[in-house]
Design a protein around this motif. Sequence first.
Motif, PDB file in Angstrom:
ATOM      1  N   GLY A   1       9.679  29.210   4.313  1.00 51.88           N
ATOM      2  CA  GLY A   1       9.325  28.683   5.630  1.00 51.88           C
ATOM      3  C   GLY A   1       7.997  27.952   5.676  1.00 51.88           C
ATOM      4  N   GLY A   2       7.344  27.763   4.557  1.00 50.93           N
ATOM      5  CA  GLY A   2       6.064  27.045   4.516  1.00 50.93           C
ATOM      6  C   GLY A   2       6.249  25.561   4.797  1.00 50.93           C
ATOM      7  N   PRO A   3       5.138  24.813   4.885  1.00 54.82           N
ATOM      8  CA  PRO A   3       5.228  23.389   5.208  1.00 54.82           C
ATOM      9  C   PRO A   3       5.825  22.567   4.049  1.00 54.82           C
ATOM     10  CG  PRO A   3       2.972  23.971   4.671  1.00 54.82           C
ATOM     11  CD  PRO A   3       3.759  25.255   4.697  1.00 54.82           C
ATOM     12  N   VAL A   4       6.623  21.579   4.428  1.00 54.50           N
ATOM     13  CA  VAL A   4       7.194  20.635   3.464  1.00 54.50           C
ATOM     14  C   VAL A   4       6.121  19.606   3.129  1.00 54.50           C
ATOM     15  CG1 VAL A   4       8.946  18.841   3.128  1.00 54.50           C
ATOM     16  CG2 VAL A   4       9.530  20.956   4.327  1.00 54.50           C
ATOM     17  N   THR A   5       5.902  19.345   1.856  1.00 56.44           N
ATOM     18  CA  THR A   5       4.919  18.338   1.445  1.00 56.44           C
ATOM     19  C   THR A   5       5.619  17.216   0.687  1.00 56.44           C
ATOM     20  OG1 THR A   5       4.422  19.582  -0.567  1.00 56.44           O
ATOM     21  CG2 THR A   5       2.994  19.969   1.325  1.00 56.44           C
ATOM     22  N   ARG A   6       5.203  15.973   0.986  1.00 58.37           N
ATOM     23  CA  ARG A   6       5.768  14.791   0.336  1.00 58.37           C
ATOM     24  C   ARG A   6       4.665  14.042  -0.383  1.00 58.37           C
ATOM     25  NH1 ARG A   6       8.993  15.388   4.764  1.00 58.37           N
ATOM     26  NH2 ARG A   6      11.213  15.195   4.386  1.00 58.37           N
ATOM     27  N   HIS A   7       4.986  13.534  -1.560  1.00 60.27           N
ATOM     28  CA  HIS A   7       4.028  12.794  -2.366  1.00 60.27           C
ATOM     29  C   HIS A   7       4.665  11.479  -2.815  1.00 60.27           C
ATOM     30  CE1 HIS A   7       1.673  16.485  -2.485  1.00 60.27           C
ATOM     31  NE2 HIS A   7       2.799  17.107  -2.786  1.00 60.27           N
ATOM     32  N   PRO A   8       4.575  10.422  -1.992  1.00 60.94           N
ATOM     33  CA  PRO A   8       5.171   9.144  -2.375  1.00 60.94           C
ATOM     34  C   PRO A   8       4.274   8.356  -3.334  1.00 60.94           C
ATOM     35  CG  PRO A   8       4.187   8.961  -0.217  1.00 60.94           C
ATOM     36  CD  PRO A   8       4.009  10.392  -0.649  1.00 60.94           C
ATOM     37  N   ARG A   9       4.912   7.584  -4.190  1.00 63.17           N
ATOM     38  CA  ARG A   9       4.220   6.684  -5.119  1.00 63.17           C
ATOM     39  C   ARG A   9       5.026   5.391  -5.206  1.00 63.17           C
ATOM     40  NH1 ARG A   9       3.863  11.791  -6.875  1.00 63.17           N
ATOM     41  NH2 ARG A   9       1.955  12.531  -7.831  1.00 63.17           N
ATOM     42  N   SER A  10       4.322   4.290  -5.365  1.00 67.34           N
ATOM     43  CA  SER A  10       5.047   3.031  -5.548  1.00 67.34           C
ATOM     44  C   SER A  10       4.306   2.133  -6.527  1.00 67.34           C
ATOM     45  CB  SER A  10       5.250   2.307  -4.219  1.00 67.34           C
ATOM     46  OG  SER A  10       4.023   1.844  -3.712  1.00 67.34           O
ATOM     47  N   LEU A  11       5.078   1.363  -7.257  1.00 69.70           N
ATOM     48  CA  LEU A  11       4.587   0.322  -8.156  1.00 69.70           C
ATOM     49  C   LEU A  11       5.322  -0.957  -7.784  1.00 69.70           C
ATOM     50  CD1 LEU A  11       4.793   2.158 -11.588  1.00 69.70           C
ATOM     51  CD2 LEU A  11       2.713   1.258 -10.560  1.00 69.70           C
ATOM     52  N   ASP A  12       4.597  -2.040  -7.600  1.00 64.52           N
ATOM     53  CA  ASP A  12       5.276  -3.297  -7.338  1.00 64.52           C
ATOM     54  C   ASP A  12       4.390  -4.461  -7.742  1.00 64.52           C
ATOM     55  OD1 ASP A  12       3.748  -2.512  -4.910  1.00 64.52           O
ATOM     56  OD2 ASP A  12       4.409  -4.468  -4.198  1.00 64.52           O
ATOM     57  N   GLY A  13       5.053  -5.562  -8.106  1.00 64.83           N
ATOM     58  CA  GLY A  13       4.330  -6.764  -8.472  1.00 64.83           C
ATOM     59  C   GLY A  13       5.125  -7.665  -9.388  1.00 64.83           C
ATOM     60  N   PRO A  14       4.514  -8.781  -9.779  1.00 68.16           N
ATOM     61  CA  PRO A  14       5.202  -9.756 -10.627  1.00 68.16           C
ATOM     62  C   PRO A  14       5.259  -9.315 -12.092  1.00 68.16           C
ATOM     63  CG  PRO A  14       2.991 -10.502 -10.152  1.00 68.16           C
ATOM     64  CD  PRO A  14       3.196  -9.246  -9.356  1.00 68.16           C
ATOM     65  N   ILE A  15       6.294  -9.783 -12.787  1.00 69.18           N
ATOM     66  CA  ILE A  15       6.440  -9.543 -14.222  1.00 69.18           C
ATOM     67  C   ILE A  15       6.759 -10.872 -14.912  1.00 69.18           C
ATOM     68  CG2 ILE A  15       7.165  -7.134 -14.052  1.00 69.18           C
ATOM     69  CD1 ILE A  15      10.035  -8.024 -14.348  1.00 69.18           C
ATOM     70  N   ILE A  16       6.266 -11.019 -16.146  1.00 67.13           N
ATOM     71  CA  ILE A  16       6.604 -12.178 -16.970  1.00 67.13           C
ATOM     72  C   ILE A  16       6.945 -11.661 -18.364  1.00 67.13           C
ATOM     73  CG2 ILE A  16       5.257 -13.897 -15.711  1.00 67.13           C
ATOM     74  CD1 ILE A  16       3.045 -13.524 -17.773  1.00 67.13           C
ATOM     75  N   GLY A  17       7.841 -12.346 -19.048  1.00 66.09           N
ATOM     76  CA  GLY A  17       8.218 -11.834 -20.356  1.00 66.09           C
ATOM     77  C   GLY A  17       8.910 -12.842 -21.245  1.00 66.09           C
TER      78      GLY A  17
END
Length: 130
Positions: free
Chosen positions: A73-89
């Motif tokens: 019954g404790g609090p729900v914790t969320r830990h979002p992470r994101s990576l975004d950007g251009p790529i060249i190859g």
Amino acid sequence: RESEWLSTAFVNFTWLSVGFDFAEQNVAVNPSHFLANRRDYSLTAGLTIWEGIGIYGGYYRSRQEFTNVPTDGGPVTRHPRSLDGPIIGLFANAPVSERVGVYGNVAYALLKFKGVHAVPGFFADTDSAQ
């Protein structure tokens, strides 16, 4: 086009959506479920320059969210992470036999990272390269 030079142009879109639910093994110490969800997409376009060697560029975005759901019954914790950007190859492919070929690529990504930091209340927002 039937030529060794500038023979193929392409566009590619890739989507990934996946999630996992982990149950804690030591219920007496930490009774909870740990959920991990991930959604990625990339959009790239490229050009074969000579025979099987070419270049590509595009955009990549990955969003991950880790959620801890206590069963007591404790609090729900969320830990979002994101990576975004251009790529060249660069990419290359070559036939090994009539029905078998090899393919490889290398990419440089100029990504922006956003996510929860170990310090409570601090949200990281940094540039990165991979």
